[in-house]
Enzyme design. Sequence first.
Site, PDB file in Angstrom:
ATOM      1  CD  GLU A   1      -7.974  -0.503  -4.498  1.00  0.00           C
ATOM      2  OE1 GLU A   1      -8.403   0.024  -5.421  1.00  0.00           O
ATOM      3  OE2 GLU A   1      -8.028  -0.393  -3.409  1.00  0.00           O
TER       4      GLU A   1
ATOM      5  CB  CYS B   1       1.628   1.366  -1.265  1.00  0.00           C
ATOM      6  SG  CYS B   1       0.391   0.914   0.030  1.00  0.00           S
TER       7      CYS B   1
ATOM      8  CB  CYS C   1      -8.488  -4.559   6.424  1.00  0.00           C
ATOM      9  SG  CYS C   1      -7.265  -4.428   8.078  1.00  0.00           S
TER      10      CYS C   1
ATOM     11  CB  CYS D   1      -8.862   1.495  11.551  1.00  0.00           C
ATOM     12  SG  CYS D   1      -7.610   0.551  12.321  1.00  0.00           S
TER      13      CYS D   1
ATOM     14  CB  CYS E   1      -8.903   2.740   7.226  1.00  0.00           C
ATOM     15  SG  CYS E   1      -8.017   2.008   6.129  1.00  0.00           S
TER      16      CYS E   1
ATOM     17  N   GLY F   1      -5.088  -4.600   4.472  1.00  0.00           N
ATOM     18  CA  GLY F   1      -4.798  -5.382   5.234  1.00  0.00           C
ATOM     19  C   GLY F   1      -3.828  -5.084   6.296  1.00  0.00           C
ATOM     20  CD  GLU F   2      -1.723  -5.174  11.102  1.00  0.00           C
ATOM     21  OE1 GLU F   2      -1.937  -4.036  11.037  1.00  0.00           O
ATOM     22  OE2 GLU F   2      -0.378  -5.509  11.250  1.00  0.00           O
TER      23      GLU F   2
ATOM     24  CB  SER G   1       2.529   0.107   8.192  1.00  0.00           C
ATOM     25  OG  SER G   1       1.672   0.949   8.790  1.00  0.00           O
TER      26      SER G   1
ATOM     27  CB  SER H   1      -1.155   2.652  12.320  1.00  0.00           C
ATOM     28  OG  SER H   1      -0.558   2.461  10.989  1.00  0.00           O
ATOM     29  CG  LEU H   2       0.718   6.328  18.390  1.00  0.00           C
ATOM     30  CD1 LEU H   2       0.753   4.918  18.986  1.00  0.00           C
ATOM     31  CD2 LEU H   2       1.954   7.055  18.638  1.00  0.00           C
TER      32      LEU H   2
ATOM     33  CG  ASN I   1      -5.539  10.596   2.040  1.00  0.00           C
ATOM     34  OD1 ASN I   1      -5.253  11.566   1.527  1.00  0.00           O
ATOM     35  ND2 ASN I   1      -4.523   9.707   2.353  1.00  0.00           N
TER      36      ASN I   1
ATOM     37  CB  CYS J   1      -2.788   6.537   3.431  1.00  0.00           C
ATOM     38  SG  CYS J   1      -1.006   6.849   3.157  1.00  0.00           S
TER      39      CYS J   1
HETATM   40  N1  SAH Z   1      -2.761  -2.162   8.623  1.00  0.00           N
HETATM   41  C1  SAH Z   1      -1.702  -1.663   8.765  1.00  0.00           C
HETATM   42  C2  SAH Z   1      -1.410  -1.486   7.231  1.00  0.00           C
HETATM   43  C3  SAH Z   1      -2.256  -0.360   6.509  1.00  0.00           C
HETATM   44  S1  SAH Z   1      -1.166   0.943   6.694  1.00  0.00           S
HETATM   45  C4  SAH Z   1      -1.585  -0.330   9.520  1.00  0.00           C
HETATM   46  O1  SAH Z   1      -2.709  -0.082  10.142  1.00  0.00           O
HETATM   47  O2  SAH Z   1      -0.519   0.138   9.684  1.00  0.00           O
HETATM   48  C5  SAH Z   1      -2.348   2.392   6.182  1.00  0.00           C
HETATM   49  C6  SAH Z   1      -1.840   3.521   6.746  1.00  0.00           C
HETATM   50  O3  SAH Z   1      -2.758   4.450   6.264  1.00  0.00           O
HETATM   51  C7  SAH Z   1      -1.684   3.521   8.228  1.00  0.00           C
HETATM   52  O4  SAH Z   1      -0.760   4.278   8.701  1.00  0.00           O
HETATM   53  C8  SAH Z   1      -3.059   4.169   8.649  1.00  0.00           C
HETATM   54  O5  SAH Z   1      -3.082   5.108   9.735  1.00  0.00           O
HETATM   55  C9  SAH Z   1      -3.321   5.049   7.381  1.00  0.00           C
HETATM   56  N2  SAH Z   1      -4.453   5.498   7.015  1.00  0.00           N
HETATM   57  C10 SAH Z   1      -5.671   4.903   7.250  1.00  0.00           C
HETATM   58  N3  SAH Z   1      -6.772   5.363   6.908  1.00  0.00           N
HETATM   59  C11 SAH Z   1      -6.378   6.760   6.303  1.00  0.00           C
HETATM   60  C12 SAH Z   1      -7.052   7.650   5.989  1.00  0.00           C
HETATM   61  N4  SAH Z   1      -8.503   7.910   5.548  1.00  0.00           N
HETATM   62  N5  SAH Z   1      -6.080   8.814   5.597  1.00  0.00           N
HETATM   63  C13 SAH Z   1      -4.763   8.715   5.709  1.00  0.00           C
HETATM   64  N6  SAH Z   1      -4.268   7.587   6.275  1.00  0.00           N
HETATM   65  C14 SAH Z   1      -4.880   6.666   6.703  1.00  0.00           C
END
Ligand code: SAH
Length: 354
Positions: A96, A109, A116, A120, A123, A169-170, A201, A224-225, A300, A343
Amino acid sequence: MTGIAEKTELLGLTLDEVTNFMVSLGEKPYRARQLYDAMARRRIKSFDSMTELPKTLRRILEDNSVVSRTQIQNVFVSSDGTRRFLMTLKDGSEVESVFMPEERRDTICISSQVGCPLACTFCMTGVLGLKRNLNVSEIVSQVILALNQVYGEGVEVPHRTNIVMMGMGEPLLNYDQVMQAVRFLLDPNGMAIVPRGLTLSTAGIVPRIYDLAREEIRPRLAISLTATNDELRNQLFPINRKYPLEELMKACRSYPLGERERLTFEYVMLDGINDSDANARELVRTLSGIRAKVNLIPHNPAPELPYASSPMDRIQGFQRILTERGLPSFIRRPRGQDISAACGQLAARHQASS
Ligand code: SAH
């Protein structure tokens, strides 16, 4: 020869690589510049539309190569104007991409992997697991197809395009193909994305952050912290067990920044999990000494995910603490939630929403 050789995928190649290909067909190098310009700057996909090339050459290209095999399977349009693209790759895999229009620029995006591997827990893409890496053509074709669907093939876009590598993906686990895509997107003679308009990211693949730091051409970096102690971060990001916070922050501290550049830290606001005043103060301490900005992202939701977003007044209270302590932050407005495009919602759904 056994069977038919697979056609060369041209999209995402550098001008040098396109030149080698042209020369291998017995053509002159300036033909490569014409082809590259058509593909990268004018976003033209069919050789038939490259009328500056002679008909015989177009036929030869057709027989030996293809610009890209990615196709748009479906487009979902949100009430806020966001479009979610479900793309089909040559092997039938689906990824997507999300197009977000704004008054003075668009942001696209894009995905770097099918699924992935990081799992996490907040996500949706993590629920899918990893199917495979994307190649450079599959990464950059997402931008080309999205722009062509919105504006038309060969039509100049009306304003700036920003790109975020924040889809499925990462990206740092698909380092070489992602960096080829970065160089392609930033090429001033091609797609000409402005350097500060391309952000990658990562959830924190520490050795690759050091690799990125040494690249001559780099995207902006976002981390992504979302958690500022190992106990919580281990729960949310399994990868944190491999690369714990201290190592991640050390890599961030040594990351070279341009003159007015800041490292972006994404912090997903999870109700009752990481959104207290104490968490805000811990975030300030964690980022002290780093030229940082923080994106506060309301979580989200998805039925499969066991979290809820912090309420807006809590997010604002959290932000107030960052502001008082001089840490710049922005509260992100969710986009495309109604079509599962926001996201953390990317799961290659075939319906508009879950
Ligand atoms: N793997 C990479 C690229 C994906 S970025 C990474 O983790 O950075 C996806 C972004 O969306 C990240 O900043 C993550 O923290 C955020 N994200 C993931 N799940 C989410 C959710 N359910 N709601 C809001 N943000 C989310």
